[in-house]
Design a protein around this motif. Structure first.
Motif, short mmCIF file in Angstrom:
data_model
loop_
_atom_site.label_atom_id
_atom_site.label_comp_id
_atom_site.label_asym_id
_atom_site.label_seq_id
_atom_site.Cartn_x
_atom_site.Cartn_y
_atom_site.Cartn_z
N TYR A 27 -34.39 -24.52 132.64
CA TYR A 27 -33.87 -24.87 133.63
C TYR A 27 -33.90 -26.08 132.89
CZ TYR A 27 -34.82 -28.88 137.06
OH TYR A 27 -34.30 -29.43 137.97
N LEU A 28 -32.37 -26.33 132.84
CA LEU A 28 -31.94 -27.73 131.97
C LEU A 28 -31.68 -28.79 132.50
CD1 LEU A 28 -31.08 -28.51 129.57
CD2 LEU A 28 -29.23 -28.13 130.41
N CYS A 29 -32.45 -30.20 132.37
CA CYS A 29 -32.61 -31.04 133.18
C CYS A 29 -30.95 -31.86 133.39
CB CYS A 29 -33.01 -32.18 133.10
SG CYS A 29 -35.52 -31.79 132.78
N GLY A 30 -30.39 -31.31 134.16
CA GLY A 30 -28.71 -31.83 134.23
C GLY A 30 -28.21 -33.84 134.07
N PRO A 31 -27.76 -33.97 134.18
CA PRO A 31 -26.95 -35.46 134.53
C PRO A 31 -27.51 -35.63 135.57
CG PRO A 31 -24.78 -34.11 135.38
CD PRO A 31 -25.76 -33.11 134.88
N THR A 32 -27.75 -37.67 135.53
CA THR A 32 -27.76 -38.35 136.45
C THR A 32 -26.38 -38.46 136.32
OG1 THR A 32 -29.88 -39.10 135.51
CG2 THR A 32 -28.77 -40.43 137.27
N VAL A 33 -26.15 -38.85 137.71
CA VAL A 33 -24.06 -39.41 138.17
C VAL A 33 -23.66 -40.52 138.44
CG1 VAL A 33 -24.01 -36.06 138.27
CG2 VAL A 33 -24.79 -37.48 139.82
N TYR A 34 -23.91 -41.14 137.54
CA TYR A 34 -23.08 -42.44 137.49
C TYR A 34 -22.36 -43.03 137.49
CZ TYR A 34 -26.63 -44.22 134.05
OH TYR A 34 -26.60 -44.87 132.92
N PRO A 202 -37.75 -40.52 146.67
CA PRO A 202 -37.74 -39.20 145.48
C PRO A 202 -38.29 -40.26 144.07
CG PRO A 202 -36.43 -38.41 145.41
CD PRO A 202 -36.51 -39.09 146.56
N GLY A 203 -39.05 -39.96 143.12
CA GLY A 203 -39.45 -40.15 141.93
C GLY A 203 -38.29 -39.37 141.65
N TRP A 204 -37.98 -39.78 140.17
CA TRP A 204 -37.04 -38.99 139.24
C TRP A 204 -38.03 -37.52 139.28
CZ3 TRP A 204 -36.20 -39.98 133.55
CH2 TRP A 204 -35.74 -38.71 132.68
N HIS A 205 -39.23 -37.25 138.94
CA HIS A 205 -39.92 -36.29 137.94
C HIS A 205 -39.44 -35.22 138.71
CE1 HIS A 205 -39.99 -39.58 134.93
NE2 HIS A 205 -41.18 -39.97 135.10
N ILE A 206 -40.59 -35.86 140.19
CA ILE A 206 -40.80 -34.50 141.38
C ILE A 206 -39.33 -34.30 141.78
CG2 ILE A 206 -40.47 -36.29 142.91
CD1 ILE A 206 -43.78 -33.66 142.99
N GLY A 225 -34.41 -29.65 127.19
CA GLY A 225 -33.26 -31.19 128.06
C GLY A 225 -33.62 -32.42 125.63
N GLY A 226 -33.04 -32.79 126.64
CA GLY A 226 -33.13 -33.32 125.31
C GLY A 226 -34.04 -34.20 124.97
N ARG A 227 -34.56 -34.77 123.87
CA ARG A 227 -35.75 -34.88 122.88
C ARG A 227 -36.58 -36.36 123.84
NH1 ARG A 227 -37.87 -33.36 119.25
NH2 ARG A 227 -39.69 -33.71 120.12
N ASP A 228 -35.71 -37.06 124.37
CA ASP A 228 -35.99 -38.77 125.12
C ASP A 228 -36.53 -37.94 126.68
OD1 ASP A 228 -33.60 -37.80 125.92
OD2 ASP A 228 -32.90 -39.43 126.91
N LEU A 229 -36.25 -36.45 126.51
CA LEU A 229 -36.90 -37.11 127.96
C LEU A 229 -38.11 -35.67 127.88
CD1 LEU A 229 -34.14 -34.75 129.64
CD2 LEU A 229 -34.58 -37.15 129.60
N VAL A 230 -38.73 -35.69 126.30
CA VAL A 230 -40.17 -35.27 126.40
C VAL A 230 -41.39 -35.99 127.26
CG1 VAL A 230 -41.99 -34.87 124.69
CG2 VAL A 230 -39.14 -34.02 124.63
N PRO A 232 -41.48 -39.93 129.11
CA PRO A 232 -42.17 -39.71 130.05
C PRO A 232 -41.49 -38.42 131.21
CG PRO A 232 -41.48 -41.10 131.09
CD PRO A 232 -40.53 -41.05 130.02
N HIS A 233 -40.57 -37.95 131.59
CA HIS A 233 -40.14 -37.08 132.01
C HIS A 233 -41.08 -36.00 132.04
CE1 HIS A 233 -37.48 -35.40 135.15
NE2 HIS A 233 -36.87 -34.32 134.67
N HIS A 234 -40.68 -35.13 130.73
CA HIS A 234 -41.00 -33.67 130.87
C HIS A 234 -42.80 -33.86 131.00
CE1 HIS A 234 -37.17 -31.97 128.80
NE2 HIS A 234 -37.50 -32.20 130.46
N GLU A 235 -43.48 -34.88 130.44
CA GLU A 235 -44.80 -34.73 130.96
C GLU A 235 -45.15 -35.04 131.78
OE1 GLU A 235 -47.02 -35.19 127.84
OE2 GLU A 235 -48.04 -34.17 129.26
N ASN A 236 -44.76 -35.93 133.01
CA ASN A 236 -44.62 -36.17 134.27
C ASN A 236 -44.74 -34.95 134.97
OD1 ASN A 236 -45.47 -38.02 133.42
ND2 ASN A 236 -43.90 -39.73 134.69
N GLU A 237 -43.78 -34.19 135.10
CA GLU A 237 -43.24 -32.89 135.51
C GLU A 237 -43.96 -31.65 134.95
OE1 GLU A 237 -39.93 -30.96 134.27
OE2 GLU A 237 -38.34 -32.41 134.91
N MET A 238 -44.37 -31.33 134.39
CA MET A 238 -45.36 -30.59 133.76
C MET A 238 -46.78 -31.31 134.60
SD MET A 238 -46.70 -28.93 129.74
CE MET A 238 -47.83 -30.02 129.86
#
Ligand code: AMP
Ligand code: ZN
Length: 458
Positions: A27-34, A202-206, A225-230, A232-238
């Motif tokens: 699974y790779l976190c993809g783009p936010t499309v804005y 929803p929130g982003w992580h869920i 994913g990119g380093r910046d996602l460690v 809170p994004h990935h910590e929260n996903e986990m």
């Protein structure tokens, strides 16, 4: 040799053993499309495409790369442009896919969109509330970080230190500053869905936790994913996924790419120092950009400059130069193997610079070989290597005649030089300089003399 990968959770390189023999889920976190993707956003797409290509050699891979199509930045873009949200997301989903395809990124097996998985997100949030990991407050649902003893283990943060260091004002509906949003209320003009907690979003992580579970199961093999996602994004996903699944691991291996910077500043939309892929591919062949992105090991930082592009272009010229003029029959191509050294480099935590060194060594052997049969066999190995790396997909003659997609043809260059000379004659020096820069970005150097303007590709 088995594949070795650097796992962020274990903090070291470890042998890769998938959960099910012969099969891998990624699974790779993809783009936010804005908005259009910048070249930094393209780095994870390209490096994990290379990993997917490597894995597909030995495993049945299911690769999911999601699309975040509900986000406050998308809402803001809609307000700013007066365009409906669906129009904005449809436009940038297409642009993203076109951009990364131009860089040789193959489509993932699944491309889940957040807005099509709201039901799954609501179900996961309900489970988290039932099991005592989340609470509802004023139309919000929050994850109770204190309920998860291993919170912080991915990003190596100590929750107590985080609490002590928190200076942010805590929203009145939160029990603690670090509790994060699973669901939040929407006003009538914002996108929203009915839920047990009222109309909201929803929130982003869920989003990623729910989409990963739906398409890849409870425990996935690789999460990237990119380093910046460690954090809170990935910590929260986990945290969400482990708690919803009674402690089952969320991802067996966590991979994170380093950041791309320009003038030693990280490239980011919020800093405004971005180079859009969409613009770059107008003048630079996609393979040149791809190779420039693979020029550093994926975990390392990558400094992007005109020199990064030029050096990738020179490398590709060497590869195309070696195979030019060698006719390789289809059967020889199909039978060709990628050299061991190149595979071994990629299996060693996706060491793309080392893999390229093996590729060049093959080109060197081909340049030296005189026997026709040997030359065909070496050229066939080069094409097989190109197939794996996502390079050498053009006809060599077309590559050198400049008719490769994204490159400027000789006619285009002549036309631009004519336009520049006309601008100079009209004393429009700003326009003349802009054209010189455009040519420079495409790797074309021009020289003015009394006899006119000459040019060469550098
Ligand atoms: P975003 O659309 O901002 O969520 O970013 C999409 C992906 O690009 C994420 O995996 C980010 O970690 C990654 N990313 C963003 N900026 C950079 C950068 N400058 N270098 C490398 N990766 C980046
Ligand atoms: Zn994600």
């Amino acid at each position: 040799m088995t594949i070795q990968l650097h796992d962020t959770l274990q903090g070291k390189k470890v042998p890769f053993v998938p959960q099910k023999e012969g099969e891998v889920t990624m699974y790779l976190c993809g783009p936010t499309v804005y908005n259009f993707a910048h070249i930094g956003n393209a780095r994870p797409a390209v490096v994990f495409d290379l990993l997917a290509r490597l894995l597909r050699r030995s495993y049945k891979l299911t690769f999911a790369r999601n699309i975040t199509d509900v986000d406050d930045r998308i809402n803001a873009a809609s307000v700013e442009t007066g365009k409906p949200i669906e129009e904005i997301t449809a436009r940038y989903i297409k642009a993203y896919n076109d951009d990364v395809a131009a860089l040789g990124v193959r489509p993932p097996d699944v491309e889940p969109r957040a807005t099509r998985h709201i039901e799954e997100m609501i179900a996961m949030i309900e489970t988290l509330i039932e099991k005592g990991f989340a609470y509802e407050a004023e139309g919000h649902v929050l994850f109770d970080v204190s309920s998860n003893a291993s919170y912080g283990s991915l990003s190596k943060r100590d929750l107590r230190e985080m609490i002590a260091g928190a200076r942010v004002e805590v929203a009145p509906y939160k029990k603690a500053a670090h509790d994060f949003v699973l669901w939040k209320p929407s006003t009538p003009e914002l996108p929203g869905w009915d839920s047990p907690w009222g109309r909201g979003r929803p929130g982003w992580h869920i989003e990623c936790s729910a989409m990963a579970e739906k398409h890849l199961g409870t425990t996935i093999d690789i999460h990237a994913g990119g380093r910046d996602l460690v954090f809170p994004h990935h910590e929260n996903e986990m945290a969400q996924s482990c708690c919803a699944h009674d402690g089952a691991p969320f991802a067996r291996y966590w991979l994170h790419n380093g950041f791309l910077s320009m003038d030693e500043t990280k490239m980011s939309k919020s800093l405004g120092n971005v180079l859009l892929v969409h613009e770059l591919i107008k003048t630079i062949p996609g393979e040149v950009i791809r190779l420039a992105l693979l020029g550093a090991h994926y975990k390392q930082p990558l400094e992007w400059s005109a020199e990064t592009i030029e050096s990738a272009r020179r490398m590709l010229d060497r590869l195309y130069g070696a195979v030019q003029g060698v006719e390789v029959p289809e059967a020889a191509r199909a039978a060709a193997e990628v050299p061991e050294a190149l595979i071994a480099a990629l299996e060693d935590d996706l060491n793309s610079p080392k893999a390229m060194a093996a590729f060049f060594s093959l080109a060197k052997d081909l340049n030296k070989a005189t026997d026709d049969e040997v030359r065909v066999s070496l050229a066939a190995q080069m094409y097989a290597s190109g197939e794996l790396m996502g390079l050498l997909g053009n006809d060599p003659d077309e590559w050198f005649s400049g008719h490769v997609e994204g490159d400027l043809s000789s006619d285009d260059i002549e036309a631009l030089i004519e336009k520049r000379n006309a601008a100079k004659a009209a004393r429009d020096f700003e326009m003349a300089d802009a054209i010189r820069d455009q040519l420079g970005d495409a790797g074309v150097t021009i020289q003015d003399s009394r006899d006119g303007t000459s040019w060469r590709r550098s």
